[in-house]
Each structure stands twice: as structure tokens, then as C-alpha cells.
Design a protein around this motif. Sequence first.
Motif, PDB file in Angstrom:
ATOM      1  N   ALA A 116      -3.122   8.379  -3.083  1.00  7.92           N
ATOM      2  CA  ALA A 116      -1.895   7.562  -2.795  1.00  7.92           C
ATOM      3  C   ALA A 116      -1.114   7.923  -1.648  1.00  7.92           C
ATOM      4  O   ALA A 116      -0.319   7.170  -1.204  1.00  7.92           O
ATOM      5  CB  ALA A 116      -1.226   7.524  -4.059  1.00  7.92           C
ATOM      6  N   ILE A 117      -0.862   8.960  -1.415  1.00 10.36           N
ATOM      7  CA  ILE A 117      -0.204   9.728  -0.274  1.00 10.36           C
ATOM      8  C   ILE A 117      -1.074  10.492   0.647  1.00 10.36           C
ATOM      9  O   ILE A 117      -1.920  11.179   0.248  1.00 10.36           O
ATOM     10  CB  ILE A 117       1.107  10.318  -0.924  1.00 10.36           C
ATOM     11  N   GLN A 118      -0.262  10.658   2.001  1.00 13.35           N
ATOM     12  CA  GLN A 118      -1.013  11.724   2.781  1.00 13.35           C
ATOM     13  C   GLN A 118       0.019  12.511   3.624  1.00 13.35           C
ATOM     14  O   GLN A 118       0.130  12.301   4.709  1.00 13.35           O
ATOM     15  CB  GLN A 118      -1.870  10.856   3.571  1.00 13.35           C
ATOM     16  N   PRO A 119       0.728  13.322   2.776  1.00 15.36           N
ATOM     17  CA  PRO A 119       1.611  14.220   3.573  1.00 15.36           C
ATOM     18  C   PRO A 119       1.096  15.086   4.506  1.00 15.36           C
ATOM     19  O   PRO A 119      -0.169  15.298   4.408  1.00 15.36           O
ATOM     20  CB  PRO A 119       2.359  14.884   2.321  1.00 15.36           C
ATOM     21  N   ARG A 155      -1.711  14.618  -8.918  1.00 16.90           N
ATOM     22  CA  ARG A 155      -2.285  13.169  -9.176  1.00 16.90           C
ATOM     23  C   ARG A 155      -2.233  12.249  -8.009  1.00 16.90           C
ATOM     24  O   ARG A 155      -3.423  11.658  -7.554  1.00 16.90           O
ATOM     25  CB  ARG A 155      -1.629  12.624 -10.171  1.00 16.90           C
ATOM     26  N   ALA A 156      -1.327  12.124  -7.195  1.00 17.21           N
ATOM     27  CA  ALA A 156      -1.142  11.316  -6.133  1.00 17.21           C
ATOM     28  C   ALA A 156      -2.066  11.665  -4.887  1.00 17.21           C
ATOM     29  O   ALA A 156      -2.558  11.034  -4.262  1.00 17.21           O
ATOM     30  CB  ALA A 156       0.231  11.217  -5.624  1.00 17.21           C
ATOM     31  N   LEU A 157      -2.118  13.091  -4.741  1.00 20.57           N
ATOM     32  CA  LEU A 157      -3.049  13.555  -3.659  1.00 20.57           C
ATOM     33  C   LEU A 157      -4.551  13.177  -4.121  1.00 20.57           C
ATOM     34  O   LEU A 157      -5.394  12.634  -3.292  1.00 20.57           O
ATOM     35  CB  LEU A 157      -2.861  15.270  -3.772  1.00 20.57           C
ATOM     36  N   ASP A 205       5.115   4.631  -8.260  1.00 27.08           N
ATOM     37  CA  ASP A 205       6.413   4.588  -7.572  1.00 27.08           C
ATOM     38  C   ASP A 205       6.500   5.686  -6.677  1.00 27.08           C
ATOM     39  O   ASP A 205       7.134   5.332  -5.639  1.00 27.08           O
ATOM     40  CB  ASP A 205       7.479   5.233  -8.774  1.00 27.08           C
ATOM     41  N   LEU A 206       5.858   6.678  -6.594  1.00 24.70           N
ATOM     42  CA  LEU A 206       5.870   7.916  -5.726  1.00 24.70           C
ATOM     43  C   LEU A 206       5.151   7.006  -4.223  1.00 24.70           C
ATOM     44  O   LEU A 206       5.923   7.153  -3.212  1.00 24.70           O
ATOM     45  CB  LEU A 206       5.088   9.057  -6.082  1.00 24.70           C
ATOM     46  N   LYS A 207       4.179   6.352  -4.520  1.00 28.69           N
ATOM     47  CA  LYS A 207       3.423   5.890  -3.502  1.00 28.69           C
ATOM     48  C   LYS A 207       4.275   4.703  -2.710  1.00 28.69           C
ATOM     49  O   LYS A 207       4.364   4.728  -1.472  1.00 28.69           O
ATOM     50  CB  LYS A 207       1.974   5.092  -3.792  1.00 28.69           C
ATOM     51  N   HIS A 208       4.948   3.785  -3.690  1.00 27.86           N
ATOM     52  CA  HIS A 208       5.898   2.940  -2.889  1.00 27.86           C
ATOM     53  C   HIS A 208       7.067   3.623  -2.521  1.00 27.86           C
ATOM     54  O   HIS A 208       7.522   3.076  -1.083  1.00 27.86           O
ATOM     55  CB  HIS A 208       6.485   2.107  -4.203  1.00 27.86           C
ATOM     56  N   PHE A 209       7.497   4.577  -2.750  1.00 29.44           N
ATOM     57  CA  PHE A 209       8.693   5.505  -2.089  1.00 29.44           C
ATOM     58  C   PHE A 209       8.249   5.957  -1.083  1.00 29.44           C
ATOM     59  O   PHE A 209       8.837   5.863   0.180  1.00 29.44           O
ATOM     60  CB  PHE A 209       9.425   6.195  -2.965  1.00 29.44           C
TER      61      PHE A 209
END
Length: 330
Positions: free
Chosen positions: A151-154, A145-147, A115-119
Amino acid sequence: MTRGATEAAITETLEKPIDRRAIPANATESCWTAQDGHELRRIDWQMPSRVTRGSLLFLPGRGDFYEKYLESLEEWHRAGWRVTAADWRGQAGSGRLGDDRLTGHVEDFSVWVADLKHFWDSWVKETPGPHVLVAHSMGGHIVARALVDGAIQPDAVVLSAPMLGMAGPPLPLAVLHSVARVMTRIGSPKRPAWKWSEKPGEMPARRRDLLTHDDDRYADELWWRENRPELAMGPGSWGWVESAYASTRELEKPGAMEKVQVPVLIVSTSIDKLVDHKAAVRAAGRFPRGELIEFGPEAHHEVLREVDAVRGRAMDGISAFLDKVAPAAT
């Protein structure tokens, strides 16, 4: 309106006291749709009147809701950030995944990571950079976990009292996970894993002592629960517990955090009775660009909702960190 009048109006807005029990006039609540069609709540602040600092996404903890953090969210907006916050699937105003309205359940934390990746993917395209993530407790675990999963690259991440380990029996993680797996098999994995209170829906005694020293800010949460009953959530399910341990084991794998190149600030307190402070300290050392702001007896779990002196130190530290690692775009 003349330029002088406009600047005066902006100054008046910035100096106006923040009402922690009202959705700000410059914020809009709405829903977004996950890939499988599940609708989740979000809240977005309008673009700041002054030079935009960047965009900030805030994600709350287990059983949490963004209304509790309106004060911090509004302060970040006044500092020039384009602010967004959202529920996790199955929490607050975004439905439930269990068999009742109070027990917090999820089949696997990977659902939340997805969900986080999609958002995140769509939010980044819609908002100005730099893009930063601020997350509390369980939200901090999911962001970690997403990092780790890529899944995300903030541009930067701030984790407030992150649930990188749960406070509890001093047993090896593998043993705790095995016990939780057994508990999901001898009964419904959606049943509560711990007792909430004598009366369903009633807040447990001494709960405030786990969260904050500030009586007024604690009362804000109770006010929102009373005025928006759909926000109330009680204990986690055995399925949630098992998934939390399974996900923690992923984070604990050698090299997992070490491969993350995103700057990460961890804010943690040594007297936290809900999450493992030592795990947070280790994580600050494992992330290659990790930093730590550490509190002691002056701070309970919800540092961003603590008494002014403690909260102010945390907010100032976060601002200094973001100014250093994610400066405003020129």
C-alpha cells in the motif's frame, strides 16, 4: 534581518529547551479527510529553516496520541526533517468507533491500512523526499501490514516496539485468534476485552511500569489527558483483539515480510510486557533489509519516552540508520 542575525536566531531556536507540554510555535494542528469523509487530526511542522533533510511521518500506537511524542518530533524537525504526525481513525482527537468514549474499537485493521495509504499518497506529493515513516507499537503493526500489502513505498521505515505479536498466553496464534472470534460472537464485539481500572477513566495502577522508567515523561501523558480529555482511551474491544490476531496471521504468512524491499529498523526491548519482543526480533531477520536495535531491562515499551540515556541511544540509532538508508537529496 542580516544573514548573521538570521543564523543567530536559528541557533537560538535549536538550543532552546523543548517544552513537552506545549504545541511548538512552528507546528500547526489541523484535520485531514479520509476517503469516506471521516475527519482525522494531524500536526505539521513548518519547513525547517536550514537545509531540508527530507520528510518524516510519525504514527502512534493503540490508545496513543501524538502529543506524547512532541519531544522527538521537535528534535527531528530541528535536525532538518519536515515533520508530520497523525491520529489513527477512532483514537485521540479523531473520534471513536465503539459504543463509548474510552473503549478502542475497529472492525478490521484493513480500515487503518486504507487510511494510511490515502494519507500517504497525498502527503508524499506535498512534501520533499526522502520520505520516511516512524511508527510506534500498534502503529508499527499497521505500517508493517501496509508494507506487506504494497500500500505504501517509503524510502525507509522505523518501528518502535512494534506490535508484531502481542504479549500474552503462550498459545499458538491460531488458538488465540479462535478464542477472540468466539468472544466477538457471544457478546458485542465493541465491549472491552480487558479491565481498565476500578473507576472508569482512571489510570490503572502500575501502568507506568509497563511504559517507561522516566517519571517526568510519564507525567507528561497524564498532563495532556487532563488538559485534553478527548485524548483519553482505555482498553481495546474484543473486535480490536480479533482483528489484531487476524492481521498478525497475515504478517506471519510465509513470504509476507520477505518480499518487502524497504529498509526497516526495529527498536525493541526484551522486557516489553505489551508486545512480543521475540516477534520483533524475528521480523528484523525476515525483512530483507531489516535491522535491529535491542534493549534489555533498561527500557520499557515506550523507548522514545524513556530516561535520557536510553532514549538518546534510540534516537542516535535511528538517525544513523536514516543517514545510511535515506540520505538527504542532493
